[in-house]
Design an enzyme around this catalytic site. Sequence first.
Site, short mmCIF file in Angstrom:
data_model
loop_
_atom_site.label_atom_id
_atom_site.label_comp_id
_atom_site.label_asym_id
_atom_site.label_seq_id
_atom_site.Cartn_x
_atom_site.Cartn_y
_atom_site.Cartn_z
N ASP A 11 0.88 6.03 -4.68
CA ASP A 11 1.80 6.60 -5.62
C ASP A 11 0.97 6.93 -6.94
O ASP A 11 0.27 6.22 -7.22
CB ASP A 11 2.96 5.70 -5.71
CG ASP A 11 4.24 6.38 -6.33
OD1 ASP A 11 4.23 7.78 -6.16
OD2 ASP A 11 5.05 5.73 -6.70
N ARG A 15 1.90 11.89 -11.54
CA ARG A 15 1.53 11.29 -12.97
C ARG A 15 -0.09 11.61 -13.52
O ARG A 15 -0.11 11.75 -14.68
CB ARG A 15 2.04 9.91 -13.19
CG ARG A 15 3.17 9.79 -13.37
CD ARG A 15 4.02 8.57 -13.08
NE ARG A 15 4.18 8.24 -11.69
CZ ARG A 15 4.59 7.05 -11.10
NH1 ARG A 15 4.91 6.03 -11.80
NH2 ARG A 15 4.78 7.00 -9.79
N TRP A 16 -0.72 11.29 -12.57
CA TRP A 16 -2.30 11.59 -12.75
C TRP A 16 -2.38 13.08 -13.25
O TRP A 16 -2.95 13.14 -14.35
CB TRP A 16 -2.94 11.23 -11.70
CG TRP A 16 -4.34 11.41 -11.86
CD1 TRP A 16 -5.26 10.26 -12.15
CD2 TRP A 16 -5.23 12.54 -11.65
NE1 TRP A 16 -6.58 10.75 -12.11
CE2 TRP A 16 -6.52 12.14 -12.16
CE3 TRP A 16 -5.03 13.89 -11.29
CZ2 TRP A 16 -7.83 12.96 -11.71
CZ3 TRP A 16 -6.10 14.69 -11.09
CH2 TRP A 16 -7.51 14.31 -11.35
N ARG A 24 1.04 19.38 -10.17
CA ARG A 24 1.02 18.20 -9.57
C ARG A 24 0.15 17.94 -8.26
O ARG A 24 -0.28 17.16 -8.05
CB ARG A 24 2.76 18.20 -8.87
CG ARG A 24 3.47 17.57 -10.02
CD ARG A 24 4.91 17.30 -9.29
NE ARG A 24 4.99 16.49 -8.45
CZ ARG A 24 4.97 15.41 -8.38
NH1 ARG A 24 5.26 14.76 -9.58
NH2 ARG A 24 5.08 14.35 -7.19
N HIS A 28 -2.41 15.28 -5.95
CA HIS A 28 -2.74 15.06 -4.49
C HIS A 28 -4.12 15.42 -3.95
O HIS A 28 -4.65 14.74 -3.18
CB HIS A 28 -1.83 15.88 -3.44
CG HIS A 28 -0.25 15.81 -4.19
ND1 HIS A 28 0.40 14.38 -4.09
CD2 HIS A 28 0.80 16.60 -4.33
CE1 HIS A 28 1.55 14.45 -4.65
NE2 HIS A 28 1.99 16.09 -4.69
N ASP A 58 11.62 10.98 3.04
CA ASP A 58 12.27 11.31 1.89
C ASP A 58 11.72 12.40 1.07
O ASP A 58 12.17 13.09 0.37
CB ASP A 58 12.75 10.17 1.05
CG ASP A 58 13.85 9.31 1.87
OD1 ASP A 58 14.81 10.17 2.14
OD2 ASP A 58 13.72 8.21 1.67
N TRP A 60 10.47 15.16 1.99
CA TRP A 60 11.02 16.43 2.37
C TRP A 60 11.84 16.89 1.32
O TRP A 60 12.28 18.15 1.25
CB TRP A 60 11.50 16.55 3.66
CG TRP A 60 11.02 16.24 4.71
CD1 TRP A 60 10.84 15.25 5.74
CD2 TRP A 60 9.87 17.06 5.39
NE1 TRP A 60 9.97 15.23 6.71
CE2 TRP A 60 9.38 16.48 6.49
CE3 TRP A 60 9.27 18.69 5.12
CZ2 TRP A 60 8.31 17.09 7.31
CZ3 TRP A 60 8.40 19.15 5.93
CH2 TRP A 60 7.83 18.46 6.84
N LEU A 122 -12.54 0.61 12.47
CA LEU A 122 -11.40 0.51 11.50
C LEU A 122 -10.16 1.33 12.24
O LEU A 122 -10.53 2.42 12.70
CB LEU A 122 -11.60 1.14 10.14
CG LEU A 122 -10.34 1.32 9.16
CD1 LEU A 122 -10.08 -0.12 8.76
CD2 LEU A 122 -11.03 2.28 7.93
N ARG A 178 0.71 -1.24 -3.84
CA ARG A 178 1.67 -0.01 -4.37
C ARG A 178 0.53 0.32 -5.50
O ARG A 178 0.75 -0.72 -6.30
CB ARG A 178 2.91 -0.25 -4.25
CG ARG A 178 3.38 1.03 -4.61
CD ARG A 178 5.13 1.35 -4.53
NE ARG A 178 5.61 2.50 -4.99
CZ ARG A 178 6.42 3.26 -4.51
NH1 ARG A 178 7.29 2.55 -3.63
NH2 ARG A 178 6.85 4.37 -4.69
N SER A 186 10.20 1.97 -0.97
CA SER A 186 10.37 3.11 -0.52
C SER A 186 10.27 3.44 0.98
O SER A 186 9.65 4.25 1.48
CB SER A 186 9.33 4.20 -1.25
OG SER A 186 9.33 3.92 -2.55
N GLU A 197 2.02 -10.27 1.69
CA GLU A 197 1.62 -10.12 0.40
C GLU A 197 1.61 -9.11 -0.44
O GLU A 197 1.20 -7.95 0.17
CB GLU A 197 0.29 -11.06 -0.04
CG GLU A 197 -0.01 -12.54 0.82
CD GLU A 197 0.94 -13.30 0.08
OE1 GLU A 197 1.38 -13.39 -1.12
OE2 GLU A 197 1.60 -14.26 0.79
#
Length: 240
Positions: A11, A15-16, A24, A28, A58, A60, A122, A178, A186, A197
């Site tokens: 997340d 804001r970054w 925005r 991304h 959400d 969308w 991985l 997060r 979310s 944890e």
Amino acid sequence: MSGMHVGIIMDGNGRWAKARGKPRWRGHVAGVDSVRDVVRSAPNLAVTTLTLYAFSSDNWKRPPTEVGRLFWLLREYCRSERAELLENGVRVSAIGRRDRIPRSALGTLEELEDATRHGTALHLRLAIDYSSRWMISQAAAQLARNVQRGALDPDEICPARMEQFINQGAPDLDLLIRTAGEQRLSDFMLWEAAYAELYYTKLLWPEFRGRDLASALAEFGRRKRSFGGLLKIEPQVKVG
Ligand code: IPE
Ligand code: IPE
Ligand code: MG
């Protein structure tokens, strides 16, 4: 594969970007560098399953231009990282709904899933058009179908049977990270996080790197997990 399962709610991209006076979507784009770095670091930190929340069901609700950019970015990621992921033995799979993902992004994603299916270093799970509540409802629907065709007694429905459909072969979550200071789930891995944890950091996702994953794991190592039991078995008291 037995090792840690880490999930990350990536997340703070918007804001970054905003803090830098950029649109925005630039956040991304910058976030992809974080994904690359974290995926490179994970196997060295004993993480064998990494689930990244890339697009929630959400999301969308966001403007179509932003949504379009996100799926464009997904396609670019699948193409540009393919060689390195293969080389590093990373198996990629997507979790979530597939029927609403734009076709070109879905095609590239499925091609990557297929190409990397033998990777053992991985398991990278990308949660795309993902809703944990939807996954849980799907599991319930699957079990209902089994009951309907007489293959399952409703009394046999239990967490282990639900899990077959919800976890999709992945272990439960050990650590949930997060970024960007928000402290909520979310709709991410509600079932699998039963004993995870939780770790929150104020870092915005484009600032997060492998070293920050290492810090989170160091903190995880200091936590005490007892899964409802007792941490230490007390010595038996001798009677008589
Ligand atoms: C996370 O960053 C990326 C996605 C949800 C796809 P955001 O876009 O939510 O960034 P903020 O929360 O607005 O800063
Ligand atoms: C969660 O972030 C979804 C992803 C990181 C993909 P959001 O930014 O969409 O979540 P809310 O709206 O802050 O809860
Ligand atoms: Mg956000």
